[in-house]
Design an enzyme around this catalytic site. Structure first.
Site, mmCIF file in Angstrom:
data_model
loop_
_atom_site.group_PDB
_atom_site.id
_atom_site.type_symbol
_atom_site.label_atom_id
_atom_site.label_comp_id
_atom_site.label_asym_id
_atom_site.label_seq_id
_atom_site.Cartn_x
_atom_site.Cartn_y
_atom_site.Cartn_z
ATOM 1 N N SER A 44 0.615 -1.241 0.037
ATOM 2 C CA SER A 44 -0.008 0.090 0.063
ATOM 3 C C SER A 44 0.819 1.535 0.061
ATOM 4 O O SER A 44 0.467 2.358 -0.154
ATOM 5 C CB SER A 44 -0.821 0.069 1.208
ATOM 6 N N ARG A 208 -8.190 2.458 6.871
ATOM 7 C CA ARG A 208 -7.399 3.613 6.210
ATOM 8 C C ARG A 208 -7.454 4.781 6.929
ATOM 9 O O ARG A 208 -8.874 5.178 7.529
ATOM 10 C CB ARG A 208 -8.021 3.986 4.713
ATOM 11 N N GLU A 237 -0.133 9.385 7.525
ATOM 12 C CA GLU A 237 0.891 8.700 7.705
ATOM 13 C C GLU A 237 1.757 8.605 6.173
ATOM 14 O O GLU A 237 1.063 8.689 5.237
ATOM 15 C CB GLU A 237 0.531 6.989 8.150
ATOM 16 N N HIS A 254 0.325 1.158 11.447
ATOM 17 C CA HIS A 254 -0.334 0.357 10.189
ATOM 18 C C HIS A 254 0.148 -0.935 9.897
ATOM 19 O O HIS A 254 0.516 -1.589 8.913
ATOM 20 C CB HIS A 254 -0.226 1.192 8.762
ATOM 21 N N GLY A 257 -2.683 -5.838 10.206
ATOM 22 C CA GLY A 257 -2.690 -7.209 9.117
ATOM 23 C C GLY A 257 -1.336 -7.780 9.014
ATOM 24 O O GLY A 257 -1.343 -8.705 8.266
ATOM 25 N N TYR A 258 -0.584 -7.269 9.829
ATOM 26 C CA TYR A 258 1.163 -7.853 9.664
ATOM 27 C C TYR A 258 1.411 -9.020 10.362
ATOM 28 O O TYR A 258 2.615 -9.394 10.728
ATOM 29 C CB TYR A 258 2.017 -6.745 10.269
#
EC number: 1.1.1.290
Length: 371
Positions: A44, A208, A237, A254, A257-258
């Site tokens: 992204s 987002r 960001e 952010h 989802g890592y």
């Protein structure tokens, strides 16, 4: 075949069986770096548009992400460039993050999770999983998804307009970022809607940053009238406003989802798409090493939180983000946090064989069920 890929994408090795893979810094990628590349694989942080691709030889773009707001899809279509992304690749990781955030916030408020009213805004891959898991905890879940509603949705979550859900105890956001159209999500929570939220409520954003008007949120939190807030995404960001960071209960760079599994699944989905497009390669698959079993008993909310934190601690990311704001270049530090993120597994990586009170059996089953 020449593939240029974001260096932060794991699991690129299968591509090397039929292509030269060049790993690059995704945020600083330029048109000149594309050279004679046939395929571009991004995350992204890379804006993919005419400015990047015009005049290049790129014929296929893949994004290892759920969202596509960083990609000019109209330009790709116009230029005849094939596109693929990875919807749902990290849905479990984000759902685990949200579940932990809910438990932490409820503990802060001295509120039991069971019976709490939740509004899940956006019922895509992530939102549906979050809604299912929170329902399994005994929470009263309603959803908002006007696009799904228009398609005649008849799923298990009752739908309502967003303005009818702003009195929920917990609001969690899972929408794509869109800036135009009847249901645009940019500043979906603007100053007007934020003003209807109070300190007894909880707000979680893992989709987002610009979905929430961050300036309006900061002003409301400064006045003491805003909701308890967890932000994984920020409107500006990689720049994170220090004031807003200090105002939220938990903040992270952010990374909701890592998980390793989510990242590998995203790369694997792109691998399959490239193979189908090019006629090269073979079916993908990444084996995980066997993990030791987990067996702590789960008989309370505190037990469930402790189990989640075997895999991941939201407080650690909050601390690291806070430390990064003291760096001489906080934006670069934000990117470093993401680039050098510790290995994080989803709970189903482990085998669970602990004792579980009936109250928690449904959520434990969901957390450990295989994909």
């Amino acid at each position: 075949m020449h593939i240029i890929a974001d260096a932060n994408m794991p699991g690129l090795e299968p591509f090397e069986a039929f292509a030269t893979v060049e790993r690059v810094d995704g945020r600083s990628l330029t048109r000149e770096q594309l050279g004679d590349a046939d395929v571009l694989l991004v995350r992204s942080v890379t804006r993919v548009d005419r400015a990047l691709l015009a005049g290049s030889q790129v014929k296929f773009v893949g994004s290892a992400t759920i969202g596509t707001d960083h990609v000019d899809l109209a330009y790709l279509s116009e230029a005849g460039i094939q596109f693929a992304h990875a919807p749902g690749c990290n849905a479990r990781a984000v759902a685990e993050y949200v579940l932990q955030a809910v438990l932490l916030l409820c503990a802060r408020q001295g509120r039991e999770v069971q019976g709490a009213r939740v509004a899940v805004v956006g019922l895509g891959n992530v939102g549906r999983r979050v809604a299912d898991w929170l329902s399994a905890l005994g929470m009263e879940v309603r959803g908002c998804d006007p696009l799904l509603d228009a398609q005649g949705y008849a799923g298990p979550v009752a739908l309502a307009p967003l303005d009818d859900l702003l009195d929920a105890d917990i609001i969690t956001l899972h929408v794509p970022l869109t800036q135009s159209g009847e249901h645009a999500t940019g500043h979906l929570l603007d100053a007007s809607r934020l003003s209807r939220l109070g300190p007894g409520q909880m707000l979680i954003n893992t989709c987002r940053g610009p979905v929430i008007d961050n300036l309006a949120l900061s002003q409301q939190l400064a006045s003491g009238t805003g909701p308890m807030t967890v932000l994984d995404v920020w409107e500006t960001e990689p720049q994170v406003p220090a004031t807003l960071y200090q105002q939220v209960v938990m903040g992270s760079p952010h990374i909701a989802g890592y998980s390793l599994e989510g990242k590998l699944k995203g790369t694997s989905m792109l691998y399959d798409a490239v193979c189908q497009w090019s006629g090269q390669g073979i079916a993908s698959g990444t084996a995980m090493a066997d993990a030791p079993p987990l067996n702590p008993a789960v008989n309370s909310e505190a037990d469930l939180l402790a189990l989640l934190q075997v895999a991941y601690r939201l407080e650690d990311d909050h601390r690291r983000l806070g430390e990064s704001l003291h760096d001489t270049d906080p934006s670069a530090a934000f990117d470093r946090l993401r680039k050098h993120y510790p290995v994080r597994h989803e709970l189903h990586y482990w085998q669970y064989d602990g004792s579980v009170d009936d109250t928690w059996r449904a959520i434990i089953s969901r957390l450990f069920e295989p994909d």
